[in-house]
Design a protein around this motif. Structure first.
Motif, PDB file in Angstrom:
ATOM      1  N   ALA A  56       0.852  -1.191   0.000  1.00  6.02           N
ATOM      2  CA  ALA A  56       0.000   0.000   0.000  1.00  6.02           C
ATOM      3  C   ALA A  56       0.886   1.239   0.000  1.00  6.02           C
ATOM      4  CB  ALA A  56      -0.915   0.007   1.215  1.00  6.02           C
ATOM      5  N   ASN A  97       5.781  10.320   0.746  1.00  8.80           N
ATOM      6  CA  ASN A  97       6.804   9.633   1.527  1.00  8.80           C
ATOM      7  C   ASN A  97       7.030  10.312   2.860  1.00  8.80           C
ATOM      8  OD1 ASN A  97       8.138   7.206   0.871  1.00  8.80           O
ATOM      9  ND2 ASN A  97       8.893   8.134  -1.026  1.00  8.80           N
ATOM     10  N   GLU A 129       9.650  14.294 -17.409  1.00 12.43           N
ATOM     11  CA  GLU A 129      11.093  14.522 -17.597  1.00 12.43           C
ATOM     12  C   GLU A 129      11.301  15.947 -18.109  1.00 12.43           C
ATOM     13  OE1 GLU A 129      14.404  13.875 -17.424  1.00 12.43           O
ATOM     14  OE2 GLU A 129      14.781  12.188 -18.760  1.00 12.43           O
TER      15      GLU A 129
ATOM     16  N   ARG B  44      15.534   9.677 -19.466  1.00 15.94           N
ATOM     17  CA  ARG B  44      16.847   9.160 -19.110  1.00 15.94           C
ATOM     18  C   ARG B  44      16.618   8.023 -18.129  1.00 15.94           C
ATOM     19  NH1 ARG B  44      19.124  14.791 -17.348  1.00 15.94           N
ATOM     20  NH2 ARG B  44      16.893  14.995 -17.027  1.00 15.94           N
ATOM     21  N   VAL B  47      16.127   8.726 -14.356  1.00 19.21           N
ATOM     22  CA  VAL B  47      14.879   9.327 -13.873  1.00 19.21           C
ATOM     23  C   VAL B  47      13.877   8.213 -13.551  1.00 19.21           C
ATOM     24  CG1 VAL B  47      12.931  10.810 -14.468  1.00 19.21           C
ATOM     25  CG2 VAL B  47      15.251  11.477 -15.118  1.00 19.21           C
ATOM     26  N   LEU B  48      13.815   7.244 -14.453  1.00 20.18           N
ATOM     27  CA  LEU B  48      12.938   6.098 -14.229  1.00 20.18           C
ATOM     28  C   LEU B  48      13.382   5.335 -12.975  1.00 20.18           C
ATOM     29  CD1 LEU B  48      10.558   4.790 -15.727  1.00 20.18           C
ATOM     30  CD2 LEU B  48      12.186   3.269 -16.823  1.00 20.18           C
ATOM     31  N   LYS B  50      14.942   6.518 -10.443  1.00 21.82           N
ATOM     32  CA  LYS B  50      14.639   7.330  -9.262  1.00 21.82           C
ATOM     33  C   LYS B  50      13.181   7.161  -8.837  1.00 21.82           C
ATOM     34  CE  LYS B  50      15.326  11.873  -9.185  1.00 21.82           C
ATOM     35  NZ  LYS B  50      15.748  13.189  -9.737  1.00 21.82           N
ATOM     36  N   VAL B  51      12.279   7.156  -9.828  1.00 16.95           N
ATOM     37  CA  VAL B  51      10.857   6.984  -9.514  1.00 16.95           C
ATOM     38  C   VAL B  51      10.624   5.581  -8.941  1.00 16.95           C
ATOM     39  CG1 VAL B  51       8.518   6.880 -10.476  1.00 16.95           C
ATOM     40  CG2 VAL B  51      10.081   8.685 -11.198  1.00 16.95           C
ATOM     41  N   LYS B  52      11.318   4.613  -9.514  1.00 22.46           N
ATOM     42  CA  LYS B  52      11.186   3.235  -9.038  1.00 22.46           C
ATOM     43  C   LYS B  52      11.641   3.138  -7.580  1.00 22.46           C
ATOM     44  CE  LYS B  52      12.202   0.009 -12.168  1.00 22.46           C
ATOM     45  NZ  LYS B  52      12.972  -0.992 -12.945  1.00 22.46           N
ATOM     46  N   GLU B  54      11.885   5.562  -5.412  1.00 22.03           N
ATOM     47  CA  GLU B  54      10.988   6.355  -4.559  1.00 22.03           C
ATOM     48  C   GLU B  54       9.705   5.559  -4.271  1.00 22.03           C
ATOM     49  OE1 GLU B  54      12.247   8.922  -3.330  1.00 22.03           O
ATOM     50  OE2 GLU B  54      10.637  10.101  -2.468  1.00 22.03           O
ATOM     51  N   ASN B  55       9.217   4.821  -5.270  1.00 20.57           N
ATOM     52  CA  ASN B  55       8.039   3.963  -5.071  1.00 20.57           C
ATOM     53  C   ASN B  55       8.323   2.876  -4.035  1.00 20.57           C
ATOM     54  OD1 ASN B  55       6.319   5.218  -6.844  1.00 20.57           O
ATOM     55  ND2 ASN B  55       6.445   3.669  -8.442  1.00 20.57           N
ATOM     56  N   ARG B  56       9.503   2.249  -4.146  1.00 18.34           N
ATOM     57  CA  ARG B  56       9.844   1.175  -3.206  1.00 18.34           C
ATOM     58  C   ARG B  56       9.839   1.713  -1.789  1.00 18.34           C
ATOM     59  NH1 ARG B  56      13.818  -1.197  -6.679  1.00 18.34           N
ATOM     60  NH2 ARG B  56      12.654  -2.638  -7.990  1.00 18.34           N
ATOM     61  N   PHE B  57      10.460   2.885  -1.642  1.00 10.80           N
ATOM     62  CA  PHE B  57      10.527   3.539  -0.343  1.00 10.80           C
ATOM     63  C   PHE B  57       9.117   3.884   0.147  1.00 10.80           C
ATOM     64  CE2 PHE B  57      11.776   7.784   1.765  1.00 10.80           C
ATOM     65  CZ  PHE B  57      11.970   7.177   2.997  1.00 10.80           C
ATOM     66  N   ALA B  58       8.258   4.311  -0.784  1.00 13.11           N
ATOM     67  CA  ALA B  58       6.896   4.736  -0.427  1.00 13.11           C
ATOM     68  C   ALA B  58       6.008   3.563  -0.048  1.00 13.11           C
ATOM     69  CB  ALA B  58       6.277   5.505  -1.592  1.00 13.11           C
ATOM     70  N   ALA B  59       6.445   2.349  -0.331  1.00 13.06           N
ATOM     71  CA  ALA B  59       5.626   1.173  -0.018  1.00 13.06           C
ATOM     72  C   ALA B  59       5.856   0.699   1.413  1.00 13.06           C
ATOM     73  CB  ALA B  59       5.939   0.054  -1.010  1.00 13.06           C
ATOM     74  N   GLU B  60       6.598   1.488   2.185  1.00 13.91           N
ATOM     75  CA  GLU B  60       6.965   1.029   3.534  1.00 13.91           C
ATOM     76  C   GLU B  60       6.243   1.753   4.663  1.00 13.91           C
ATOM     77  OE1 GLU B  60      11.220   1.139   3.648  1.00 13.91           O
ATOM     78  OE2 GLU B  60      11.373  -0.276   1.980  1.00 13.91           O
ATOM     79  N   TRP B  61       5.151   2.418   4.333  1.00 16.48           N
ATOM     80  CA  TRP B  61       4.398   3.135   5.370  1.00 16.48           C
ATOM     81  C   TRP B  61       3.788   2.180   6.386  1.00 16.48           C
ATOM     82  CZ3 TRP B  61       2.820   8.334   6.166  1.00 16.48           C
ATOM     83  CH2 TRP B  61       3.306   9.241   5.237  1.00 16.48           C
TER      84      TRP B  61
END
Lengths: 170, 80
Positions: A56, A97, A129, B44, B47-48, B50-52, B54-61
């Motif tokens: 989630a 985040n 981008e 680039r 950038v992709l 970085k988003v990936k 950031e998503n992984r990090f965001a899945a840890e709430w």
């Protein structure tokens, strides 16, 4: 349908509240999500995977915090979202985040918004981008003795988007 | 992976509509010009990535983080 979640237990969710992400969140394979609105959510929502109880995200309406925030979609993206370019009725969600380093800073990702078509309930995470929007746009520090958003005009506005129309209250 | 050697000023096509041109090389960097339909997003790789991440990090709430955040929101920003 019944959705199992690790944080909220088993939830009964109307089928029309299920969001399909054919490409998933970037880096994740899960493709069905629901938006959950807890009581007293402070304009934040849980973006819960239907097929993975533990997965989630926390999302919010970026347009409530960043006036003028907008995303230009490509023709391919209109097609993927099954979106009529004429109506272009979309909901933008920013992945949120929390940073536990020194203070608990809250940031939102403006560079990788999730675009939802509320009519077809198809969504896609888009990567921008253009250098205009950052990946860690700071919202505020929590907890903070003196909240950084003190001025009237800096408070998040009432959500201009209709997220409540596609989420489930829990 | 297809590997091709090109000189500065040379172009190559990917399909009929995407053209990549080597604009210049200097200091270990290659400058590329890309002609592609606007319907294609070009990113680039970093950038992709970085988003990936950031998503992984965001899945840890945790639920407690969410509560803590909402409890400490600046006044009047709560929805209900």
């Amino acid at each position: 349908m019944k959705v199992m979640t690790s944080r909220f237990g088993a939830l009964e969710i109307d089928d029309d509240r299920i969001i399909d992400m054919p490409d998933g969140m970037i880096g994740f394979a899960e493709r069905r999500f629901i938006l959950l609105s807890p009581d007293n959510n402070g304009c934040f929502f849980w973006f819960q995977a239907v097929d993975n109880p533990a997965l989630a995200f926390v999302v919010t309406d970026p347009t409530a915090f960043v006036p003028g925030y907008e995303v230009t979609l490509t023709p391919d993206e209109y097609e993927k979202l099954k979106l009529d370019p004429e109506s272009a009725d979309i909901i933008l969600l920013a992945v949120t985040n929390i940073h536990h380093d020194s203070t608990s800073n809250i940031t939102i990702n403006l560079q990788g918004p999730v675009v939802v078509n509320p009519i077809t309930m198809v969504a896609k995470q888009i990567v921008l981008e253009n250098g205009k929007y950052g990946i860690r746009y700071p919202l505020f520090t929590s907890p903070a003795p003196e909240p950084s958003l003190k001025k009237e005009e800096e408070r998040p506005a009432d959500s201009p988007q209709k997220i409540s129309a596609i989420c489930s209250n829990i | 992976m297809l590997v091709l050697t090109r000189k500065v000023g040379d172009e190559l096509y990917i399909g009929d509509r995407i053209c990549v041109k080597v604009m210049g090389i200097s200091g270990g960097k290659v400058r590329l010009g890309i002609d592609a339909p606007t319907s294609l997003r070009i990113y680039r790789e970093e950038v992709l990535a970085k988003v990936k991440s950031e998503n992984r990090f965001a899945a840890e709430w945790e639920l407690t983080d969410f509560q803590k955040m909402v409890d400490h929101l600046p006044n009047n920003s709560r929805e209900r």
